[in-house]
Design an enzyme around this catalytic site. Structure first.
Site, mmCIF file in Angstrom:
data_model
loop_
_atom_site.group_PDB
_atom_site.id
_atom_site.type_symbol
_atom_site.label_atom_id
_atom_site.label_comp_id
_atom_site.label_asym_id
_atom_site.label_seq_id
_atom_site.Cartn_x
_atom_site.Cartn_y
_atom_site.Cartn_z
ATOM 1 N NE ARG A 152 -79.328 -1.330 59.372
ATOM 2 C CZ ARG A 152 -79.772 -2.585 59.560
ATOM 3 N NH1 ARG A 152 -79.974 -2.976 60.658
ATOM 4 N NH2 ARG A 152 -79.794 -3.258 58.205
ATOM 5 C CB SER A 206 -73.339 1.795 52.595
ATOM 6 O OG SER A 206 -73.728 2.178 54.100
ATOM 7 C CE LYS A 214 -77.049 -3.927 55.587
ATOM 8 N NZ LYS A 214 -76.755 -2.740 54.732
#
Length: 214
Positions: free
Chosen positions: A44, A116, A145
């Site tokens: 990521r 997700s 996040k």
């Protein structure tokens, strides 16, 4: 190709990382984390300080090589083009990352597809289009996040597990060694972890501690 019955076991300690998350060199961090017991890896590389262009591709290839040395699946976050270019073992996307069915159809037959979700409805839709596994979150508050959804916690895992008893599930968001067990007890097959390993002084020990606590 990873079989579905093996996928649940491989999701047990799902490490999510990019260079921007690491306290030390990302390649070294990943290898040490795998040596500590990480079973699944998601690349990521996004956010402030992350690599782009050729630098991102080069890092991805290095991380993929480490994963394959230890037979750990290498998954790319969000970026279909990158997943195909790197010939990753799979792709993981969020709810806002495009048409799930079209993205799934664009992947190669051997590539895993994870999505997700935040509630039962999203999980059922992901299952309907044939995803290989479902991420559920956020489990707890997290600083990783910025676009975080409402935190309902492990109860969402329990709700989804009741509707989808066979689907591989991994809890995501704010998971640390001291709260991971709650996620497993709710019905998850594994936990996704970022900072508790990526920012640790000793990633191997951090991964070992996480596995011990679940």
């Amino acid at each position: 190709m990873i079989k579905q019955n093996n996928l649940k076991k491989q999701l047990s300690l799902y490490f999510v990382m990019g260079s921007q998350n690491c306290k030390y060199d990302p390649v070294e961090t990943l290898e040490k984390a795998i040596q500590g017991g990480v079973t699944f890896f998601q690349f990521r590389e996004k956010g402030e300080g992350s690599r782009t262009g050729e630098g991102k591709i080069e890092l991805g290839l290095q991380l993929k090589e480490v994963c394959h040395q230890y037979d750990v699946p290498f998954i790319v976050n969000d970026d279909l083009g990158l997943a195909i270019e790197l010939d990753a073992d799979g792709l993981h996307i969020g709810q806002e990352d495009g048409d799930m069915k079209k993205i799934k159809d664009s992947l190669k037959s051997h590539q895993l597809f994870g999505v997700s979700t935040h509630n039962v409805e999203e999980a059922l839709e992901a299952h309907r289009i044939g995803v290989d596994y479902i991420g559920v979150g956020p489990m707890f508050n997290t600083n990783t996040k910025e676009d975080i959804e409402e935190v309902r916690g492990p109860v969402v895992i329990k709700e989804i597990r009741e509707q989808l008893p066979g689907i591989p599930l991994v809890g995501i968001g704010g998971i640390k060694h001291n709260n991971a067990l709650k996620v497993i007890e709710a019905g998850a097959d594994g936990v996704a972890v970022i900072s508790d390993i990526a920012e640790a002084d000793f990633p191997t020990r951090a991964a070992e501690r996480m596995l011990k606590d679940i």
